[in-house]
Design a protein around this motif. Structure first.
Motif, PDB file in Angstrom:
ATOM      1  N   GLY A  90       5.187  17.434   6.651  1.00 13.36           N
ATOM      2  CA  GLY A  90       5.780  16.134   6.353  1.00 13.36           C
ATOM      3  C   GLY A  90       5.362  15.072   7.353  1.00 13.36           C
ATOM      4  O   GLY A  90       5.060  13.927   6.980  1.00 13.36           O
ATOM      5  N   GLN A  91       5.330  15.447   8.607  1.00 11.67           N
ATOM      6  CA  GLN A  91       4.889  14.492   9.628  1.00 11.67           C
ATOM      7  C   GLN A  91       3.433  14.104   9.415  1.00 11.67           C
ATOM      8  O   GLN A  91       3.088  12.923   9.495  1.00 11.67           O
ATOM      9  CB  GLN A  91       5.055  15.102  11.025  1.00 11.67           C
ATOM     10  CG  GLN A  91       6.486  15.197  11.475  1.00 11.67           C
ATOM     11  CD  GLN A  91       6.586  15.833  12.838  1.00 11.67           C
ATOM     12  OE1 GLN A  91       6.154  16.978  13.021  1.00 11.67           O
ATOM     13  NE2 GLN A  91       7.143  15.098  13.775  1.00 11.67           N
ATOM     14  N   ALA A  93       1.444  14.489   6.673  1.00 13.57           N
ATOM     15  CA  ALA A  93       1.043  13.968   5.367  1.00 13.57           C
ATOM     16  C   ALA A  93       1.774  12.699   4.960  1.00 13.57           C
ATOM     17  O   ALA A  93       1.244  11.911   4.182  1.00 13.57           O
ATOM     18  CB  ALA A  93       1.269  15.036   4.294  1.00 13.57           C
ATOM     19  N   VAL A  94       2.975  12.476   5.492  1.00  9.55           N
ATOM     20  CA  VAL A  94       3.772  11.333   5.049  1.00  9.55           C
ATOM     21  C   VAL A  94       3.968  10.309   6.164  1.00  9.55           C
ATOM     22  O   VAL A  94       3.635   9.132   5.999  1.00  9.55           O
ATOM     23  CB  VAL A  94       5.148  11.797   4.495  1.00  9.55           C
ATOM     24  CG1 VAL A  94       5.997  10.611   4.085  1.00  9.55           C
ATOM     25  CG2 VAL A  94       4.966  12.764   3.339  1.00  9.55           C
ATOM     26  N   VAL A  95       4.493  10.738   7.286  1.00 10.55           N
ATOM     27  CA  VAL A  95       4.894   9.776   8.320  1.00 10.55           C
ATOM     28  C   VAL A  95       3.701   9.268   9.131  1.00 10.55           C
ATOM     29  O   VAL A  95       3.557   8.059   9.334  1.00 10.55           O
ATOM     30  CB  VAL A  95       5.974  10.376   9.246  1.00 10.55           C
ATOM     31  CG1 VAL A  95       6.394   9.374  10.310  1.00 10.55           C
ATOM     32  CG2 VAL A  95       7.182  10.825   8.436  1.00 10.55           C
ATOM     33  N   ARG A  96       2.863  10.165   9.613  1.00  8.67           N
ATOM     34  CA  ARG A  96       1.731   9.740  10.451  1.00  8.67           C
ATOM     35  C   ARG A  96       0.807   8.750   9.755  1.00  8.67           C
ATOM     36  O   ARG A  96       0.394   7.755  10.365  1.00  8.67           O
ATOM     37  CB  ARG A  96       0.916  10.944  10.937  1.00  8.67           C
ATOM     38  CG  ARG A  96       1.453  11.681  12.154  1.00  8.67           C
ATOM     39  CD  ARG A  96       1.330  10.893  13.458  1.00  8.67           C
ATOM     40  NE  ARG A  96       0.030  10.346  13.739  1.00  8.67           N
ATOM     41  CZ  ARG A  96      -0.988  11.001  14.258  1.00  8.67           C
ATOM     42  NH1 ARG A  96      -0.891  12.262  14.587  1.00  8.67           N
ATOM     43  NH2 ARG A  96      -2.138  10.395  14.465  1.00  8.67           N
ATOM     44  N   PRO A  97       0.438   8.953   8.481  1.00 11.14           N
ATOM     45  CA  PRO A  97      -0.428   7.954   7.832  1.00 11.14           C
ATOM     46  C   PRO A  97       0.200   6.552   7.811  1.00 11.14           C
ATOM     47  O   PRO A  97      -0.492   5.559   8.025  1.00 11.14           O
ATOM     48  CB  PRO A  97      -0.618   8.506   6.418  1.00 11.14           C
ATOM     49  CG  PRO A  97      -0.451   9.979   6.570  1.00 11.14           C
ATOM     50  CD  PRO A  97       0.615  10.132   7.619  1.00 11.14           C
ATOM     51  N   ARG A  98       1.502   6.483   7.575  1.00  8.63           N
ATOM     52  CA  ARG A  98       2.181   5.181   7.592  1.00  8.63           C
ATOM     53  C   ARG A  98       2.166   4.570   8.987  1.00  8.63           C
ATOM     54  O   ARG A  98       1.932   3.366   9.146  1.00  8.63           O
ATOM     55  CB  ARG A  98       3.617   5.323   7.098  1.00  8.63           C
ATOM     56  CG  ARG A  98       3.704   5.646   5.631  1.00  8.63           C
ATOM     57  CD  ARG A  98       5.130   5.849   5.197  1.00  8.63           C
ATOM     58  NE  ARG A  98       5.175   6.230   3.798  1.00  8.63           N
ATOM     59  CZ  ARG A  98       6.239   6.670   3.186  1.00  8.63           C
ATOM     60  NH1 ARG A  98       7.386   6.782   3.826  1.00  8.63           N
ATOM     61  NH2 ARG A  98       6.183   7.001   1.915  1.00  8.63           N
ATOM     62  N   ARG A 101      -1.345   3.269   9.699  1.00 10.66           N
ATOM     63  CA  ARG A 101      -1.631   1.986   9.036  1.00 10.66           C
ATOM     64  C   ARG A 101      -0.957   0.838   9.781  1.00 10.66           C
ATOM     65  O   ARG A 101      -1.544  -0.224   9.970  1.00 10.66           O
ATOM     66  CB  ARG A 101      -1.189   2.021   7.574  1.00 10.66           C
ATOM     67  CG  ARG A 101      -2.112   2.829   6.674  1.00 10.66           C
ATOM     68  CD  ARG A 101      -1.805   2.646   5.202  1.00 10.66           C
ATOM     69  NE  ARG A 101      -0.479   3.098   4.818  1.00 10.66           N
ATOM     70  CZ  ARG A 101      -0.168   4.354   4.495  1.00 10.66           C
ATOM     71  NH1 ARG A 101      -1.115   5.285   4.507  1.00 10.66           N
ATOM     72  NH2 ARG A 101       1.050   4.679   4.135  1.00 10.66           N
ATOM     73  N   GLY A 117       9.489   3.424  11.132  1.00  7.06           N
ATOM     74  CA  GLY A 117       8.751   4.651  10.863  1.00  7.06           C
ATOM     75  C   GLY A 117       8.787   5.606  12.033  1.00  7.06           C
ATOM     76  O   GLY A 117       8.791   6.824  11.853  1.00  7.06           O
ATOM     77  N   ALA A 120      11.777   7.864  11.805  1.00  7.12           N
ATOM     78  CA  ALA A 120      11.569   9.008  10.914  1.00  7.12           C
ATOM     79  C   ALA A 120      10.791  10.104  11.637  1.00  7.12           C
ATOM     80  O   ALA A 120      11.118  11.298  11.526  1.00  7.12           O
ATOM     81  CB  ALA A 120      10.829   8.580   9.653  1.00  7.12           C
ATOM     82  N   TYR A 121       9.782   9.705  12.402  1.00  6.41           N
ATOM     83  CA  TYR A 121       8.993  10.685  13.143  1.00  6.41           C
ATOM     84  C   TYR A 121       9.858  11.395  14.174  1.00  6.41           C
ATOM     85  O   TYR A 121       9.812  12.620  14.315  1.00  6.41           O
ATOM     86  CB  TYR A 121       7.785  10.014  13.808  1.00  6.41           C
ATOM     87  CG  TYR A 121       6.741  11.006  14.251  1.00  6.41           C
ATOM     88  CD1 TYR A 121       5.754  11.419  13.370  1.00  6.41           C
ATOM     89  CD2 TYR A 121       6.745  11.530  15.541  1.00  6.41           C
ATOM     90  CE1 TYR A 121       4.791  12.341  13.761  1.00  6.41           C
ATOM     91  CE2 TYR A 121       5.790  12.443  15.936  1.00  6.41           C
ATOM     92  CZ  TYR A 121       4.818  12.852  15.045  1.00  6.41           C
ATOM     93  OH  TYR A 121       3.878  13.771  15.429  1.00  6.41           O
TER      94      TYR A 121
END
Length: 142
Positions: A90-91, A93-98, A101, A117, A120-121
Protein backbone atom coordinates in the motif's frame (compact mmCIF):
# COMPACT_ATOMS: atom_id res chain seq x y z
CA UNK A 1 7.12 -23.95 12.43
CA UNK A 2 10.58 -25.33 11.70
CA UNK A 3 13.31 -23.80 13.88
CA UNK A 4 15.73 -22.48 11.26
CA UNK A 5 13.15 -20.74 9.05
CA UNK A 6 11.53 -19.27 12.19
CA UNK A 7 14.90 -17.94 13.38
CA UNK A 8 15.68 -16.47 9.96
CA UNK A 9 12.23 -14.89 9.64
CA UNK A 10 12.47 -13.48 13.16
CA UNK A 11 15.92 -11.99 12.60
CA UNK A 12 14.90 -10.45 9.29
CA UNK A 13 11.70 -9.09 10.84
CA UNK A 14 13.60 -7.34 13.63
CA UNK A 15 16.18 -5.91 11.20
CA UNK A 16 13.28 -4.57 9.12
CA UNK A 17 11.67 -3.12 12.25
CA UNK A 18 14.91 -1.41 13.24
CA UNK A 19 15.31 0.16 9.82
CA UNK A 20 11.75 1.51 9.80
CA UNK A 21 12.11 2.95 13.30
CA UNK A 22 15.48 4.53 12.53
CA UNK A 23 14.55 6.07 9.20
CA UNK A 24 10.86 6.90 9.48
CA UNK A 25 10.65 7.91 13.10
CA UNK A 26 14.13 9.33 13.70
CA UNK A 27 15.93 10.47 10.56
CA UNK A 28 12.94 11.78 8.60
CA UNK A 29 11.63 14.28 11.15
CA UNK A 30 15.07 15.33 12.38
CA UNK A 31 16.52 16.25 8.99
CA UNK A 32 14.13 19.21 8.70
CA UNK A 33 15.42 20.58 12.02
CA UNK A 34 19.04 20.69 10.89
CA UNK A 35 20.42 24.18 10.24
CA UNK A 36 20.26 25.18 6.60
CA UNK A 37 18.02 22.34 5.47
CA UNK A 38 15.25 23.86 3.40
CA UNK A 39 12.06 22.06 2.41
CA UNK A 40 13.37 21.33 -1.12
CA UNK A 41 16.68 19.99 0.23
CA UNK A 42 14.88 17.90 2.86
CA UNK A 43 12.51 16.53 0.24
CA UNK A 44 15.38 15.64 -2.05
CA UNK A 45 17.20 13.82 0.74
CA UNK A 46 13.99 12.13 1.87
CA UNK A 47 13.22 10.84 -1.59
CA UNK A 48 16.65 9.23 -1.86
CA UNK A 49 16.53 7.76 1.63
CA UNK A 50 13.00 6.40 1.33
CA UNK A 51 13.65 4.98 -2.14
CA UNK A 52 16.59 3.05 -0.69
CA UNK A 53 14.63 2.04 2.43
CA UNK A 54 11.70 0.80 0.36
CA UNK A 55 13.97 -1.27 -1.89
CA UNK A 56 15.54 -2.89 1.17
CA UNK A 57 12.09 -3.36 2.73
CA UNK A 58 10.89 -5.16 -0.39
CA UNK A 59 13.88 -7.51 -0.23
CA UNK A 60 13.32 -8.11 3.50
CA UNK A 61 9.62 -8.79 2.88
CA UNK A 62 10.53 -11.39 0.26
CA UNK A 63 12.98 -12.99 2.71
CA UNK A 64 10.38 -13.16 5.49
CA UNK A 65 7.74 -14.54 3.14
CA UNK A 66 10.16 -17.19 1.86
CA UNK A 67 11.23 -18.22 5.37
CA UNK A 68 7.64 -18.38 6.61
CA UNK A 69 6.60 -20.41 3.58
CA UNK A 70 9.56 -22.77 3.92
CA UNK A 71 9.00 -23.25 7.64
CA UNK A 72 5.43 -24.44 7.54
CA UNK A 73 4.18 -21.53 9.63
CA UNK A 74 0.85 -21.61 11.44
CA UNK A 75 -2.01 -19.51 10.10
CA UNK A 76 -1.44 -16.66 12.57
CA UNK A 77 2.13 -16.10 11.43
CA UNK A 78 1.14 -16.44 7.80
CA UNK A 79 -1.58 -13.85 8.34
CA UNK A 80 0.80 -11.42 10.04
CA UNK A 81 3.30 -11.90 7.22
CA UNK A 82 0.62 -11.16 4.66
CA UNK A 83 -0.53 -8.13 6.64
CA UNK A 84 2.90 -6.53 6.79
CA UNK A 85 3.45 -7.24 3.10
CA UNK A 86 0.10 -5.60 2.27
CA UNK A 87 0.95 -2.51 4.32
CA UNK A 88 4.25 -2.19 2.47
CA UNK A 89 2.51 -2.72 -0.86
CA UNK A 90 0.00 0.00 0.00
CA UNK A 91 2.80 2.40 0.80
CA UNK A 92 4.69 1.62 -2.39
CA UNK A 93 1.76 1.43 -4.79
CA UNK A 94 -0.60 4.09 -3.42
CA UNK A 95 0.98 6.56 -1.02
CA UNK A 96 4.55 6.93 -2.31
CA UNK A 97 3.54 7.76 -5.91
CA UNK A 98 1.29 10.55 -4.63
CA UNK A 99 4.02 11.88 -2.36
CA UNK A 100 6.50 11.73 -5.24
CA UNK A 101 4.19 13.71 -7.53
CA UNK A 102 3.72 16.32 -4.83
CA UNK A 103 7.43 16.55 -4.07
CA UNK A 104 8.10 16.94 -7.81
CA UNK A 105 5.89 20.02 -7.74
CA UNK A 106 7.60 21.44 -4.66
CA UNK A 107 11.05 20.79 -6.14
CA UNK A 108 9.88 22.55 -9.32
CA UNK A 109 9.23 25.65 -7.22
CA UNK A 110 5.51 25.48 -6.51
CA UNK A 111 4.44 26.83 -3.15
CA UNK A 112 2.03 24.20 -1.78
CA UNK A 113 0.36 23.83 1.62
CA UNK A 114 1.50 21.09 4.00
CA UNK A 115 0.81 17.62 2.72
CA UNK A 116 -1.72 15.32 4.35
CA UNK A 117 -0.29 12.48 2.30
CA UNK A 118 2.54 12.26 4.77
CA UNK A 119 0.01 11.56 7.51
CA UNK A 120 -1.23 8.54 5.54
CA UNK A 121 2.36 7.34 5.17
CA UNK A 122 3.00 7.80 8.91
CA UNK A 123 -0.21 5.93 9.74
CA UNK A 124 0.87 3.03 7.55
CA UNK A 125 4.38 3.13 9.04
CA UNK A 126 2.87 2.95 12.52
CA UNK A 127 0.69 0.00 11.51
CA UNK A 128 3.72 -1.67 9.95
CA UNK A 129 5.74 -1.23 13.15
CA UNK A 130 2.97 -2.81 15.23
CA UNK A 131 2.63 -5.77 12.85
CA UNK A 132 6.41 -6.24 12.68
CA UNK A 133 6.66 -6.32 16.48
CA UNK A 134 3.83 -8.84 16.79
CA UNK A 135 5.22 -10.93 13.93
CA UNK A 136 8.75 -10.92 15.33
CA UNK A 137 7.60 -11.88 18.83
CA UNK A 138 5.30 -14.57 17.41
CA UNK A 139 8.17 -16.03 15.43
CA UNK A 140 10.35 -16.11 18.54
CA UNK A 141 7.62 -17.98 20.38
CA UNK A 142 7.37 -20.75 17.76
Amino acid sequence: MNTTPAAVASAVTFVWLGMVLAISFLEAPLKFRAPGVTIPIGLGIGRLVFRALNLVEAALAVAVIAAVAAGGAPAGITGLTGAVALVLLGQLAVVRPRLNRRSDRVLAGEDLPRSRGHLAYVALETAKVVVLVVLGVSLLAT
